[in-house]
Design a protein around this motif. Structure first.
Motif, short mmCIF file in Angstrom:
data_model
loop_
_atom_site.label_atom_id
_atom_site.label_comp_id
_atom_site.label_asym_id
_atom_site.label_seq_id
_atom_site.Cartn_x
_atom_site.Cartn_y
_atom_site.Cartn_z
N PRO A 87 0.71 -1.23 -0.09
CA PRO A 87 0.14 -0.06 -0.10
C PRO A 87 0.78 1.22 0.03
N MET A 90 -6.41 -6.56 -0.27
CA MET A 90 -7.38 -5.83 0.55
C MET A 90 -8.44 -6.56 1.40
N ASN A 116 -7.75 -7.14 4.71
CA ASN A 116 -7.48 -5.84 5.28
C ASN A 116 -8.93 -5.14 5.40
N VAL A 117 -10.05 -5.75 4.91
CA VAL A 117 -11.20 -4.95 4.84
C VAL A 117 -11.72 -4.13 6.29
N SER A 129 -9.82 -2.97 8.47
CA SER A 129 -8.95 -2.02 8.96
C SER A 129 -9.30 -0.85 7.78
N ILE A 130 -9.45 -1.13 6.75
CA ILE A 130 -9.92 -0.06 5.61
C ILE A 130 -11.07 0.63 5.97
N LEU A 131 -12.10 -0.37 6.40
CA LEU A 131 -13.64 0.33 6.92
C LEU A 131 -13.41 1.17 7.75
N ASN A 132 -12.50 0.84 8.86
CA ASN A 132 -12.25 1.58 10.06
C ASN A 132 -11.51 2.83 9.90
N ALA A 133 -10.58 2.73 8.91
CA ALA A 133 -9.97 4.15 8.83
C ALA A 133 -10.88 5.03 7.80
N THR A 134 -11.77 4.43 6.86
CA THR A 134 -12.68 5.26 6.16
C THR A 134 -13.65 5.79 7.30
N ASP A 145 -15.48 10.30 2.42
CA ASP A 145 -15.71 8.94 3.14
C ASP A 145 -16.93 8.89 3.69
#
Length: 146
Positions: A23, A65, A68-69, A71-76, A88
């Protein structure tokens, strides 16, 4: 078993793949990617022309991805709650099915009616969003009562 064994890649292709799926490499220059993979620009362009390699990169990125979904959703989600998180917020609301581009919306009797006959009650919205999220989306300050 190494990636060389699975995909039949050369060592240079394997190093390039590892850099491309990282990434931290997103948006970086070809020069940067080549330096990280320890390959020449000529090798980069030669490898990137191979359809098989492009498919391997795509599949590897998607697999990474998927892993890490959360983590991605949490960051979003965290970014959506910030004052500059407009995109977002749109993404999360679209994923929840409560936002869509360019639709006429009428609020009547505590129900949001979308022209395309999609109906979503205020209660439905409240079920999926916390009070703090609703405040941010509505433009309220955190201390304001709603």
């Amino acid at each position: 078993m190494t990636k060389d064994d699975i995909y039949g890649l050369t060592k240079a292709e394997t190093r390039l793949l590892e850099v491309l799926v990282n990434p931290e490499s997103v948006g970086k220059s070809v020069k940067y990617i080549c330096e990280q993979a320890k390959i020449s620009r000529n090798t980069y362009y030669k490898v990137m022309k191979k359809e098989k390699f492009k498919h391997i990169v795509k599949d590897s990125v998607l697999e990474s991805m998927r892993g890490n979904v959360a983590s991605i959703l949490n960051a979003t989600y965290i970014n959506a709650l910030s004052p500059k998180g407009h995109q977002d917020r749109k993404l999360l609301l679209s994923m929840l099915g409560i936002y869509s581009e360019k639709q006429d919306v009428n609020a009547i009797n505590n129900t949001v009616t979308v022209i395309h006959d999609d109906i979503l009650s205020i209660e439905d919205v409240m079920k999926v969003m916390t009070t703090e999220q609703l405040k941010v989306l509505a433009g309220y300050d955190e201390d304001d009562d709603i």
